[in-house]
Scaffold this motif. Sequence first.
Motif, PDB file in Angstrom:
ATOM      1  N   ARG A   1       0.832  -1.202   0.000  1.00  0.00           N
ATOM      2  CA  ARG A   1       0.000   0.000   0.000  1.00  0.00           C
ATOM      3  C   ARG A   1       0.870   1.258   0.000  1.00  0.00           C
ATOM      4  O   ARG A   1       1.995   1.245   0.497  1.00  0.00           O
ATOM      5  CB  ARG A   1      -0.943   0.026   1.196  1.00  0.00           C
ATOM      6  N   VAL A   2       0.317   2.298  -0.581  1.00  0.00           N
ATOM      7  CA  VAL A   2       0.966   3.607  -0.565  1.00  0.00           C
ATOM      8  C   VAL A   2       0.718   4.224   0.803  1.00  0.00           C
ATOM      9  O   VAL A   2      -0.436   4.365   1.230  1.00  0.00           O
ATOM     10  CB  VAL A   2       0.403   4.524  -1.682  1.00  0.00           C
ATOM     11  N   LEU A   3       1.800   4.572   1.489  1.00  0.00           N
ATOM     12  CA  LEU A   3       1.670   5.223   2.798  1.00  0.00           C
ATOM     13  C   LEU A   3       1.484   6.724   2.652  1.00  0.00           C
ATOM     14  O   LEU A   3       0.796   7.350   3.444  1.00  0.00           O
ATOM     15  CB  LEU A   3       2.914   4.970   3.645  1.00  0.00           C
ATOM     16  N   GLY A   4       2.144   7.307   1.655  1.00  0.00           N
ATOM     17  CA  GLY A   4       2.084   8.747   1.458  1.00  0.00           C
ATOM     18  C   GLY A   4       3.182   9.194   0.523  1.00  0.00           C
ATOM     19  O   GLY A   4       3.838   8.379  -0.130  1.00  0.00           O
ATOM     20  N   TRP A   5       3.397  10.508   0.469  1.00  0.00           N
ATOM     21  CA  TRP A   5       4.392  11.058  -0.439  1.00  0.00           C
ATOM     22  C   TRP A   5       4.820  12.429   0.042  1.00  0.00           C
ATOM     23  O   TRP A   5       4.195  13.056   0.884  1.00  0.00           O
ATOM     24  CB  TRP A   5       3.847  11.130  -1.863  1.00  0.00           C
ATOM     25  N   ASP A   6       5.937  12.862  -0.510  1.00  0.00           N
ATOM     26  CA  ASP A   6       6.393  14.234  -0.308  1.00  0.00           C
ATOM     27  C   ASP A   6       6.576  14.852  -1.688  1.00  0.00           C
ATOM     28  O   ASP A   6       6.038  14.336  -2.665  1.00  0.00           O
ATOM     29  CB  ASP A   6       7.666  14.288   0.561  1.00  0.00           C
ATOM     30  N   ASP A   7       7.322  15.928  -1.798  1.00  0.00           N
ATOM     31  CA  ASP A   7       7.456  16.594  -3.088  1.00  0.00           C
ATOM     32  C   ASP A   7       8.261  15.797  -4.103  1.00  0.00           C
ATOM     33  O   ASP A   7       8.196  16.082  -5.300  1.00  0.00           O
ATOM     34  CB  ASP A   7       8.056  17.994  -2.915  1.00  0.00           C
ATOM     35  N   LYS A   8       9.001  14.783  -3.661  1.00  0.00           N
ATOM     36  CA  LYS A   8       9.853  14.021  -4.579  1.00  0.00           C
ATOM     37  C   LYS A   8       9.546  12.526  -4.607  1.00  0.00           C
ATOM     38  O   LYS A   8       9.625  11.907  -5.665  1.00  0.00           O
ATOM     39  CB  LYS A   8      11.318  14.241  -4.203  1.00  0.00           C
ATOM     40  N   TYR A   9       9.219  11.933  -3.470  1.00  0.00           N
ATOM     41  CA  TYR A   9       9.136  10.483  -3.362  1.00  0.00           C
ATOM     42  C   TYR A   9       7.760   9.995  -2.892  1.00  0.00           C
ATOM     43  O   TYR A   9       7.041  10.704  -2.194  1.00  0.00           O
ATOM     44  CB  TYR A   9      10.162   9.954  -2.356  1.00  0.00           C
ATOM     45  N   PHE A  10       7.502   8.734  -3.242  1.00  0.00           N
ATOM     46  CA  PHE A  10       6.376   7.983  -2.706  1.00  0.00           C
ATOM     47  C   PHE A  10       6.928   7.009  -1.680  1.00  0.00           C
ATOM     48  O   PHE A  10       8.035   6.497  -1.825  1.00  0.00           O
ATOM     49  CB  PHE A  10       5.652   7.205  -3.810  1.00  0.00           C
ATOM     50  N   TYR A  11       6.139   6.727  -0.639  1.00  0.00           N
ATOM     51  CA  TYR A  11       6.530   5.801   0.418  1.00  0.00           C
ATOM     52  C   TYR A  11       5.507   4.673   0.429  1.00  0.00           C
ATOM     53  O   TYR A  11       4.301   4.921   0.538  1.00  0.00           O
ATOM     54  CB  TYR A  11       6.592   6.523   1.769  1.00  0.00           C
TER      55      TYR A  11
ATOM     56  N   THR B   1       5.702  14.253  -7.913  1.00  0.00           N
ATOM     57  CA  THR B   1       4.559  13.599  -7.273  1.00  0.00           C
ATOM     58  C   THR B   1       3.260  14.276  -7.698  1.00  0.00           C
ATOM     59  O   THR B   1       2.240  13.604  -7.839  1.00  0.00           O
ATOM     60  CB  THR B   1       4.693  13.596  -5.735  1.00  0.00           C
ATOM     61  N   GLU B   2       3.296  15.571  -7.924  1.00  0.00           N
ATOM     62  CA  GLU B   2       2.093  16.283  -8.377  1.00  0.00           C
ATOM     63  C   GLU B   2       1.628  15.743  -9.730  1.00  0.00           C
ATOM     64  O   GLU B   2       0.434  15.547  -9.960  1.00  0.00           O
ATOM     65  CB  GLU B   2       2.343  17.798  -8.482  1.00  0.00           C
ATOM     66  N   GLU B   3       2.577  15.495 -10.636  1.00  0.00           N
ATOM     67  CA  GLU B   3       2.231  14.949 -11.952  1.00  0.00           C
ATOM     68  C   GLU B   3       1.603  13.568 -11.816  1.00  0.00           C
ATOM     69  O   GLU B   3       0.603  13.261 -12.467  1.00  0.00           O
ATOM     70  CB  GLU B   3       3.474  14.833 -12.837  1.00  0.00           C
ATOM     71  N   LEU B   4       2.207  12.737 -10.974  1.00  0.00           N
ATOM     72  CA  LEU B   4       1.704  11.379 -10.820  1.00  0.00           C
ATOM     73  C   LEU B   4       0.332  11.374 -10.149  1.00  0.00           C
ATOM     74  O   LEU B   4      -0.567  10.656 -10.586  1.00  0.00           O
ATOM     75  CB  LEU B   4       2.683  10.511 -10.036  1.00  0.00           C
ATOM     76  N   ILE B   5       0.173  12.183  -9.118  1.00  0.00           N
ATOM     77  CA  ILE B   5      -1.122  12.257  -8.430  1.00  0.00           C
ATOM     78  C   ILE B   5      -2.206  12.711  -9.416  1.00  0.00           C
ATOM     79  O   ILE B   5      -3.310  12.170  -9.428  1.00  0.00           O
ATOM     80  CB  ILE B   5      -1.042  13.210  -7.209  1.00  0.00           C
ATOM     81  N   ALA B   6      -1.888  13.681 -10.264  1.00  0.00           N
ATOM     82  CA  ALA B   6      -2.848  14.142 -11.271  1.00  0.00           C
ATOM     83  C   ALA B   6      -3.147  13.026 -12.268  1.00  0.00           C
ATOM     84  O   ALA B   6      -4.304  12.810 -12.655  1.00  0.00           O
ATOM     85  CB  ALA B   6      -2.312  15.376 -12.000  1.00  0.00           C
ATOM     86  N   GLN B   7      -2.128  12.286 -12.689  1.00  0.00           N
ATOM     87  CA  GLN B   7      -2.298  11.209 -13.660  1.00  0.00           C
ATOM     88  C   GLN B   7      -3.227  10.110 -13.134  1.00  0.00           C
ATOM     89  O   GLN B   7      -4.057   9.595 -13.860  1.00  0.00           O
ATOM     90  CB  GLN B   7      -0.934  10.623 -14.047  1.00  0.00           C
ATOM     91  N   VAL B   8      -3.072   9.764 -11.859  1.00  0.00           N
ATOM     92  CA  VAL B   8      -3.897   8.684 -11.299  1.00  0.00           C
ATOM     93  C   VAL B   8      -5.275   9.183 -10.876  1.00  0.00           C
ATOM     94  O   VAL B   8      -6.136   8.383 -10.523  1.00  0.00           O
ATOM     95  CB  VAL B   8      -3.197   7.949 -10.126  1.00  0.00           C
ATOM     96  N   GLY B   9      -5.472  10.498 -10.891  1.00  0.00           N
ATOM     97  CA  GLY B   9      -6.785  11.042 -10.587  1.00  0.00           C
ATOM     98  C   GLY B   9      -7.113  11.107  -9.106  1.00  0.00           C
ATOM     99  O   GLY B   9      -8.274  11.171  -8.729  1.00  0.00           O
ATOM    100  N   PHE B  10      -6.095  11.119  -8.265  1.00  0.00           N
ATOM    101  CA  PHE B  10      -6.339  11.208  -6.816  1.00  0.00           C
ATOM    102  C   PHE B  10      -6.517  12.676  -6.445  1.00  0.00           C
ATOM    103  O   PHE B  10      -5.710  13.518  -6.817  1.00  0.00           O
ATOM    104  CB  PHE B  10      -5.176  10.594  -6.036  1.00  0.00           C
ATOM    105  N   SER B  11      -7.574  12.978  -5.689  1.00  0.00           N
ATOM    106  CA  SER B  11      -7.854  14.376  -5.363  1.00  0.00           C
ATOM    107  C   SER B  11      -7.835  14.671  -3.867  1.00  0.00           C
ATOM    108  O   SER B  11      -8.086  15.800  -3.471  1.00  0.00           O
ATOM    109  CB  SER B  11      -9.211  14.778  -5.950  1.00  0.00           C
TER     110      SER B  11
END
Length: 177
Positions: A101-111, A141-151
Amino acid sequence: MNLYFRLLWLFVWRLRHITQIGFLDTSRMAYRVWPSDCDINLHLTNARYPALMDIGRTYMLAEMQQLKPLLKLKWLPVVNASEFTFVKDIKPLQKFWLETRVLGWDDKYFYIEQRFVSDRGLHAIANVRGLFMCKRRKITTEELIAQVGFSGEAPMLPPSVQEWKAMLQRKKDENIV
């Protein structure tokens, strides 16, 4: 060869029969320890865990319905760091599940958290820090979050992951020449 078979099985069979999960949901993939997965101590060898985790993260992306779109964009996942805690061994022929599972993210990485569990309980837990790359460019991470449609809001990283993140930064700072 064993892992190639598992990867082929993932692409040929499992991806056609997956359930859909949300971006922050837990993916659960079943495995069995084959004799070729074992070391001389007759349990799942420590070297096998990261390889199985790679397959588990790929499966999680597929369950999120993001594997094909990200591959089409040529966005490839890259592991930056990982840490493991081994709790108890997994025996030969034992069935277990890898929970990712995705725990979270910061400006550069996913955890990402990955847990090895069976009917006997928790066997190992690992945290992975990574990002996506495309032609040597780091995908934000902003690009990826937008791509996956998470809001939604980024979840707060657990204290242990925040401490690990700080330790990784200290390690980097101490070793820059």
